[in-house]
Design an enzyme around this catalytic site. Structure first.
Site, PDB file in Angstrom:
ATOM      1  N   CYS A   8      -0.378   4.105   2.119  1.00 41.70           N
ATOM      2  CA  CYS A   8      -0.207   3.974   3.580  1.00 41.70           C
ATOM      3  C   CYS A   8       1.241   4.196   3.982  1.00 41.70           C
ATOM      4  CB  CYS A   8      -0.596   2.577   4.062  1.00 41.70           C
ATOM      5  SG  CYS A   8      -1.964   1.850   3.222  1.00 41.70           S
ATOM      6  N   ASP A   9       2.157   3.619   3.229  1.00 46.52           N
ATOM      7  CA  ASP A   9       3.543   3.534   3.699  1.00 46.52           C
ATOM      8  C   ASP A   9       4.528   4.422   2.938  1.00 46.52           C
ATOM      9  OD1 ASP A   9       2.723   1.663   5.555  1.00 46.52           O
ATOM     10  OD2 ASP A   9       2.979   0.003   4.155  1.00 46.52           O
ATOM     11  N   CYS A  61       0.835  -1.204   0.000  1.00 44.44           N
ATOM     12  CA  CYS A  61       0.000   0.000   0.000  1.00 44.44           C
ATOM     13  C   CYS A  61       0.869   1.253   0.000  1.00 44.44           C
ATOM     14  CB  CYS A  61      -0.919  -0.008   1.219  1.00 44.44           C
ATOM     15  SG  CYS A  61      -1.945   1.457   1.324  1.00 44.44           S
TER      16      CYS A  61
HETATM   17  C1  LIG Z   1      -5.069   1.703  -0.941  1.00 43.41           C
HETATM   18  C2  LIG Z   1      -6.462   1.686  -1.533  1.00 43.41           C
HETATM   19  C3  LIG Z   1      -7.047   2.865  -1.971  1.00 43.41           C
HETATM   20  C4  LIG Z   1      -8.335   2.850  -2.538  1.00 43.41           C
HETATM   21  N1  LIG Z   1      -8.892   4.026  -2.956  1.00 43.41           N
HETATM   22  C5  LIG Z   1     -10.141   4.030  -3.439  1.00 43.41           C
HETATM   23  C6  LIG Z   1     -10.769   5.248  -3.831  1.00 43.41           C
HETATM   24  O1  LIG Z   1     -10.177   6.336  -3.765  1.00 43.41           O
HETATM   25  N2  LIG Z   1     -12.045   5.188  -4.298  1.00 43.41           N
HETATM   26  C7  LIG Z   1     -12.726   4.022  -4.407  1.00 43.41           C
HETATM   27  O2  LIG Z   1     -13.891   4.025  -4.802  1.00 43.41           O
HETATM   28  N3  LIG Z   1     -12.160   2.846  -4.047  1.00 43.41           N
HETATM   29  C8  LIG Z   1     -10.884   2.822  -3.577  1.00 43.41           C
HETATM   30  N4  LIG Z   1     -10.310   1.634  -3.213  1.00 43.41           N
HETATM   31  C9  LIG Z   1     -11.067   0.396  -3.437  1.00 43.41           C
HETATM   32  C10 LIG Z   1     -12.080   0.201  -2.308  1.00 43.41           C
HETATM   33  O3  LIG Z   1     -11.402   0.274  -1.082  1.00 43.41           O
HETATM   34  C11 LIG Z   1     -12.771  -1.143  -2.455  1.00 43.41           C
HETATM   35  O4  LIG Z   1     -13.352  -1.252  -3.727  1.00 43.41           O
HETATM   36  C12 LIG Z   1     -13.856  -1.298  -1.393  1.00 43.41           C
HETATM   37  O5  LIG Z   1     -13.317  -1.107  -0.105  1.00 43.41           O
HETATM   38  C13 LIG Z   1     -14.497  -2.669  -1.468  1.00 43.41           C
HETATM   39  O6  LIG Z   1     -15.430  -2.735  -0.455  1.00 43.41           O
HETATM   40  P1  LIG Z   1     -15.951  -4.116   0.117  1.00 43.41           P
HETATM   41  O7  LIG Z   1     -17.015  -3.756   1.093  1.00 43.41           O
HETATM   42  O8  LIG Z   1     -16.300  -5.015  -0.980  1.00 43.41           O
HETATM   43  O9  LIG Z   1     -14.729  -4.812   0.838  1.00 43.41           O
HETATM   44  P2  LIG Z   1     -13.489  -4.355   1.698  1.00 43.41           P
HETATM   45  O10 LIG Z   1     -13.374  -2.900   1.839  1.00 43.41           O
HETATM   46  O11 LIG Z   1     -12.347  -5.124   1.156  1.00 43.41           O
HETATM   47  O12 LIG Z   1     -13.856  -4.946   3.142  1.00 43.41           O
HETATM   48  C14 LIG Z   1     -13.927  -6.313   3.368  1.00 43.41           C
HETATM   49  C15 LIG Z   1     -14.356  -6.547   4.784  1.00 43.41           C
HETATM   50  O13 LIG Z   1     -14.581  -7.944   4.982  1.00 43.41           O
HETATM   51  C16 LIG Z   1     -14.053  -8.323   6.222  1.00 43.41           C
HETATM   52  N5  LIG Z   1     -13.796  -9.757   6.179  1.00 43.41           N
HETATM   53  C17 LIG Z   1     -13.012 -10.470   5.316  1.00 43.41           C
HETATM   54  N6  LIG Z   1     -13.030 -11.775   5.626  1.00 43.41           N
HETATM   55  C18 LIG Z   1     -13.853 -11.893   6.697  1.00 43.41           C
HETATM   56  C19 LIG Z   1     -14.271 -12.985   7.491  1.00 43.41           C
HETATM   57  N7  LIG Z   1     -13.871 -14.232   7.243  1.00 43.41           N
HETATM   58  N8  LIG Z   1     -15.118 -12.747   8.526  1.00 43.41           N
HETATM   59  C20 LIG Z   1     -15.547 -11.496   8.789  1.00 43.41           C
HETATM   60  N9  LIG Z   1     -15.199 -10.426   8.052  1.00 43.41           N
HETATM   61  C21 LIG Z   1     -14.341 -10.630   7.036  1.00 43.41           C
HETATM   62  C22 LIG Z   1     -12.825  -7.459   6.395  1.00 43.41           C
HETATM   63  O14 LIG Z   1     -12.483  -7.365   7.762  1.00 43.41           O
HETATM   64  C23 LIG Z   1     -13.334  -6.141   5.829  1.00 43.41           C
HETATM   65  O15 LIG Z   1     -13.996  -5.427   6.823  1.00 43.41           O
HETATM   66  C24 LIG Z   1      -9.043   1.630  -2.657  1.00 43.41           C
HETATM   67  C25 LIG Z   1      -8.448   0.438  -2.197  1.00 43.41           C
HETATM   68  C26 LIG Z   1      -7.181   0.456  -1.635  1.00 43.41           C
HETATM   69  C27 LIG Z   1      -6.562  -0.827  -1.149  1.00 43.41           C
END
Ligand SMILES: Cc1cc2nc3c(=O)[nH]c(=O)nc-3n(C[C@H](O)[C@H](O)[C@H](O)COP(=O)(O)OP(=O)(O)OC[C@H]3O[C@@H](n4cnc5c(N)ncnc54)[C@H](O)[C@@H]3O)c2cc1C
Length: 312
Positions: free
Chosen positions: A137-138, A134
């Site tokens: 982050c870093d 990341c």
């Molecule tokens: C560095 C970075 C920057 C980004 N910047 C942007 C941006 O500017 N704009 C944008 O639109 N998108 C951005 N994204 C993409 C965005 O973060 C993701 O598309 C979005 O967070 C996906 O959401 P989600 O709810 O599917 O899953 P995630 O955000 O991946 O969350 C997954 C969740 O599932 C939980 N989980 C996993 N396994 C288990 C388990 N077995 N039991 C219980 N809980 C579990 C985790 O703890 C987490 O809370 C960025 C991503 C990164 C890494």
């Protein structure tokens, strides 16, 4: 045994949006946050493309707000990791932290995706000591230093450009002899003077006594002119994609080759009635916060329909 009408797994934009909709529909959902409360956006700083924030919003702030909004409507948000499931029966069985089992009429899987690594032992050896997945982050820790970014797609280009603004020099280590990234991103990389692209290079190891001080690469691996190359770097950033967090569901749900859960196109419905998948875990294409939130909304609406159609 505890029972719920709607269990949500994951606390990213998909999980919390599902929780907002499910609690407003009086499903009294239980949400487990998992090992990364708030999901991927907690690893970044400014989000500029989430609608409704003309001046951008901090990733952690956005996720705190979503959590609060879900709780305000009655969602039961809990710490815990889902360690196994049994979707062969109804209600479905979900095991939390290998100890506690909950029954659920509907399950919304919103477990997102995790960064991929090359699989080198050195990545673990130097984790937190020069290896990062990341840049946002870093990157700050490597100001005015030399770093490398591994990958040739859009993400790798974005990370390289971001790091180029902080660091002295950024190498891009690219396996192929071209970048997979979009034309606009390629152009931006080429126009950044302190980025050097090392095409046809593979990383074989990292060096350093106290943290990373270099990387061993092989140029044109397997070709007659194969060559070993060493670069001096302080930071090694992976940008080679993400792996969907779907392993525990694979015995029950169909996934694609990468592990993305397959859903009926345009819906969050999986092959099992009452089990829905939302966000990055089921999205190999868009992988954005707003698309994750949108599919979390759809999953909650589908869960409500399933419950009422089945008199649950
Ligand atoms: C560095 C970075 C920057 C980004 N910047 C942007 C941006 O500017 N704009 C944008 O639109 N998108 C951005 N994204 C993409 C965005 O973060 C993701 O598309 C979005 O967070 C996906 O959401 P989600 O709810 O599917 O899953 P995630 O955000 O991946 O969350 C997954 C969740 O599932 C939980 N989980 C996993 N396994 C288990 C388990 N077995 N039991 C219980 N809980 C579990 C985790 O703890 C987490 O809370 C960025 C991503 C990164 C890494």
């Amino acid at each position: 045994m505890e029972k719920t009408r709607c269990l949500i797994i994951g606390s990213g934009p998909a999980g919390f949006t599902a929780a907002i909709y499910a609690s407003r529909a009086n499903l009294q959902p239980i949400l487990y946050e998992g090992m990364q409360p708030g999901g991927q956006l907690t690893t970044t700083t400014e989000i500029e493309n989430f609608p409704g924030y003309p001046n951008g919003i901090d990733g952690n702030q956005l996720m705190d707000d979503l959590r609060k909004q879900a709780k305000n409507f009655g969602a039961d948000v809990r710490w815990g990791v889902v360690t196994s499931v049994d979707f062969s029966i109804s209600p479905k069985k979900i095991v939390i932290d290998e100890t506690q089992t909950i029954e659920a009429d509907t399950v919304i899987i919103a477990t997102g995706a995790s960064a991929m690594y090359l699989g080198l032992p050195d990545e673990q050896k130097y984790a937190g000591q020069g290896v990062s997945a990341c840049a946002t982050c870093d990157g700050f820790f490597y100001r005015k230093k030399d770093v490398a970014v591994v990958g040739g797609g859009d993400t790798a280009c974005e990370e390289a450009i971001y790091l180029a603004g902080l660091c002295n020099k950024v190498y891009m280590i690219v396996r192929k002899n071209y970048l997979r990234a979009s034309t606009i991103m390629q152009k931006r990389v080429m126009e950044t003077p302190n980025i050097e692209i090392l095409f046809e290079h593979n990383t074989v190891g990292l060096t350093g006594e106290n943290g990373v001080d270099g990387a061993d690469l092989i140029k044109r691996k397997g070709e007659p002119d194969e060559e070993r190359v060493h670069i001096a770097i302080d930071g090694f950033f992976l940008a080679i994609g993400h792996k969907p967090n779907s392993d525990i569901f694979k015995p029950y749900l169909e996934t694609d080759q990468t592990g993305y859960i397959k859903t009926i196109p345009g819906t969050p419905c999986t092959s099992i009635p009452g089990v829905f998948a939302a966000g990055d875990v089921a999205d190999p294409v868009y992988r954005q916060a707003i698309t994750a939130a949108g599919s979390g909304c759809k999953a909650a609406i589908e869960a409500e329909r399933y419950l009422s159609q089945n008199g649950l």
